[in-house]
Design a protein around this motif. Structure first.
Motif, PDB file in Angstrom:
ATOM      1  N   ARG A  11     163.233  89.138  78.265  1.00  0.00           N
ATOM      2  CA  ARG A  11     164.375  88.617  79.095  1.00  0.00           C
ATOM      3  C   ARG A  11     164.783  87.089  78.736  1.00  0.00           C
ATOM      4  O   ARG A  11     165.728  86.492  78.961  1.00  0.00           O
ATOM      5  N   ASN A  12     163.753  86.567  78.433  1.00  0.00           N
ATOM      6  CA  ASN A  12     163.716  84.968  77.970  1.00  0.00           C
ATOM      7  C   ASN A  12     164.140  84.775  76.727  1.00  0.00           C
ATOM      8  O   ASN A  12     164.228  83.652  76.063  1.00  0.00           O
ATOM      9  N   GLY A  13     164.581  85.913  75.705  1.00  0.00           N
ATOM     10  CA  GLY A  13     165.141  85.695  74.467  1.00  0.00           C
ATOM     11  C   GLY A  13     164.255  85.528  73.210  1.00  0.00           C
ATOM     12  O   GLY A  13     164.467  85.620  72.272  1.00  0.00           O
ATOM     13  N   ALA A  14     162.783  85.670  73.744  1.00  0.00           N
ATOM     14  CA  ALA A  14     161.885  85.465  72.793  1.00  0.00           C
ATOM     15  C   ALA A  14     161.527  86.684  72.168  1.00  0.00           C
ATOM     16  O   ALA A  14     161.438  87.858  72.910  1.00  0.00           O
ATOM     17  N   ARG A  54     159.320  90.109  71.234  1.00  0.00           N
ATOM     18  CA  ARG A  54     158.338  90.764  72.029  1.00  0.00           C
ATOM     19  C   ARG A  54     157.295  91.105  70.938  1.00  0.00           C
ATOM     20  O   ARG A  54     157.343  92.028  70.407  1.00  0.00           O
TER      21      ARG A  54
END
Length: 634
Positions: free
Chosen positions: A456-459, A461
């Motif tokens: 969700r933070n765009g990082a 996974r």
């Protein structure tokens, strides 16, 4: 439907299995019912306890050890543990079957456990034990039926959700697939890139019978030497096609050597065993029977060599002859490999060819199909045109699981498939090859997979990437990051490409040693895939397969490796532009010039000989540009 404007949806999920798979599963179930019937007959009709216990052992693996199992006595617990050990041993035999193609392992293990239990001194068989066995069997069958029903319901629901998601992405295609082609007319490798290329070249250009720098773990699964050769060669070919199409020299020599290494007996000797215990045949020729993991992969190696160099060496009759230590020779060439692939695709009920005996991998089949398409384009033939529709149909009907993922592999004899394990890599890598065969399917599968890659933070996974390197079974995400970056490069997803390459560098940092860059934890296979990814550009592989470029002339030739590293070499009208890395005075060779014509190489005048070749000395200082042009030209 154009692959760059629309998204093909997942087909409706109306049945658990495709028609061919269903027939195989039913056949397996009928075979088990026959075994169950035989075991039941012995159990109730035989008069000797050993025969009755043998019958229990036929009902399920290790079942005979339950004859006197209980949790109250020492002997009873021992029998229970023996039954559990027997079931574990049967599980190991299934792994052996999967890992080596040894189809004899599971039935022999099952039979051996039944015989072993029957030879033990159990004493009289209790009726309560029999009731327990059949109750457990009924419970297992009921649980399986419930699980399959639940799977079917969940899968149908997920198909609807996925298709709604795909429809919502139609307006985002330009954002997701945002990479452009090469901005420069003559793309160039950086020095860092050249030092990574040397990892492949050093291994390729050693004597043919030497394999220094290759990993030697096993020859049956993904660490096998043949796969290291394949993907290093694919990486060199893609690099040649993009950056140095006008350079002959050691780039051509490396590709030829990697193919000739495939013909070394130590590389293909595994097939003698696999064919014996998987197909019950004693023929060691790895091309003679369905074996796409060798035939298809090598055929693509030959196809990419021809596409990137314009040469047809391996189309010559007998050019790829395999010599057995016994002296027997198996005469092959590109044509014989292609004919075998064509025959096997048509003969297989699944329309996909097995790798290890009995196991069918969709990924391997996309590689074989790419090889046929490449040779079609190079020779103006239509081998694949009549097969494309059937291939696509069977791929979708038989190898797409309920949740819209291509299964890693399926048993051709039983119809059973392995679940989609291994993280994102086995789902990502087929997209690279599918972009040539069915680009709309590649795009669909990529969009479904892409949802798993970022939090969700765009990082990125990290947990979505398998922590075990496919190429050497070590603890490293190198192969997972490289393979996902490879597919992203081909599809034009620059966001995923950059994220994966950054993660690769963070977790497996580059090491420069003696002018060569490598990653300590990464397998040779992962290095080859990374080289492919670094040579990748949007639709680059598809264009090379479907529309191979014309042979570039003139060409650099006869450059000393590793004394001179060629970062770029492109034809420029009747001339050539190149970028070289070296220091000092070096001999430069040229071929493909107009016979007896006059040329300038930077400021050096020369005349081509009657064969169109020329040599001259050039002072190089680090990165040096070279411009060869006909005198009087631009």
């Amino acid at each position: 439907m154009h692959p760059h404007t629309d998204i093909v949806p997942l087909p409706p999920y109306t049945r658990l299995f495709g028609p061919v798979t269903q027939a195989r599963v039913i056949r397996l179930f009928v075979a088990y019912l026959a075994l169950l019937g035989a075991g039941t007959a012995l159990l109730f009709l035989a008069h000797q306890d050993s025969l009755r216990i043998f019958g229990m052992g036929l009902i399920f693996p290790g079942g005979g050890f339950l004859a006197h199992a209980d949790i109250c006595t020492r002997d009873g617990i021992g029998h229970l543990l023996a039954a559990l050990a027997g079931m574990a041993a049967f599980g190991v035999s299934l792994l052996v079957w999967f890992g080596t193609g040894n189809i004899l392992a599971p039935p022999l293990a099952w039979l051996g456990l039944a015989i072993g239990a029957a030879t033990m001194r159990h004493g009289a068989l209790r009726s309560s034990t029999i009731e327990m066995v059949y109750a457990g069997l009924a419970l297992a069958l009921g649980a399986t039926a419930i699980a399959m029903s639940a799977w079917f319901a969940l899968a149908r629901r997920q198909r609807r959700i996925d298709n709604a998601y795909l429809a919502s992405q139609c307006g985002q295609l330009a954002v997701i697939f945002n990479a452009a082609g090469d901005a420069a007319d003559a793309p160039e490798m950086s020095l860092d890139h050249l030092q990574r290329l040397r990892f492949a070249l050093d291994r390729a250009l050693q004597p043919l019978d030497q394999f220094n720098g290759f990993e030697k773990i096993d020859q049956f699964q993904t660490a096998a030497t043949r796969y290291q050769l394949n993907f290093l060669a694919y990486g060199v070919a893609l690099t040649q096609a993009r950056f140095t199409p006008a350079f002959r020299g050691y780039m051509h020599a490396a590709q030829i050597a990697l193919l000739d290494k495939q013909a070394q007996h130590q590389v293909w000797s595994y097939w003698g065993l696999e064919n014996l215990w998987g197909n019950l045949q004693a023929d060691p020729d790895p091309v003679a029977r369905e074996n796409i993991m060798y035939t298809g992969f090598v055929a693509l190696q030959m196809a990419l060599f021809s596409a990137s160099t314009g040469r047809r060496d391996f189309s010559e009759a007998g050019r790829f002859t395999l010599t057995h230590p016994s002296g027997k020779r198996y005469v092959h060439d590109a044509g014989s490999l292609l004919r075998r692939l064509e025959h096997e695709y048509t003969a297989s009920p699944f329309y996909l060819i097995a790798c290890e005996p009995n196991w069918v991998y969709p990924l391997c089949n996309t590689i074989g199909a790419s090889a046929i398409m490449a040779f079609d384009a190079q020779h103006r033939e239509q081998r694949w045109a009549g097969r494309a529709r059937d291939f696509r149909h069977h791929l979708e009907a038989e190898f797409l699981d309920g949740f819209g993922r291509y299964v890693p592999c399926k048993s051709a004899r039983t119809g059973l498939a392995l679940p989609a394990i291994g993280g994102v890599m086995p789902l990502a890598m087929p997209c690279f090859f599918l972009n040539t065969i069915a680009p709309d399917l590649a795009r669909r599968q990529w969009l479904l997979l892409r949802r798993q890659l970022f939090g969700r933070n765009g990082a990125l996974r990290r947990r979505a990437f398998w922590p075990i390197d496919t190429g050497n079974y070590g603890f490293s995400r190198a192969s997972a990051y490289s393979a996902t970056a490879l597919a992203a490069a081909e599809l034009g997803d620059s966001t995923v490409y950059r994220a994966c390459m950054a993660a690769l560098e963070t977790e497996c940092p580059s090491v420069l040693k003696d002018g060569v860059i490598h990653r300590r934890k990464a397998s040779v296979w992962a290095h080859g895939v990374e080289l492919m990814a670094r040579a990748g550009t949007r639709d680059g592989f598809r264009q090379l397969i479907q529309a191979p470029p014309a042979l570039a002339r003139p060409q650099l030739d006869s450059l000393a490796y590793p004394g001179i590293l060629v970062a770029s070499a492109h034809a420029d009208g009747d001339g050539l532009r190149a970028v070289l890395y070296a220091d000092g005075v070096h001999a430069i060779g040229l071929s493909g010039l107009r016979p007896n014509a006059h040329y300038l190489a930077n400021d050096i005048a020369m005349t081509a000989d009657a064969s169109g070749a020329a040599r001259f000395n050039l002072t190089l200082g680090g990165r040096t540009s070279l411009h060869v042009r006909a005198q009087g030209g631009g």
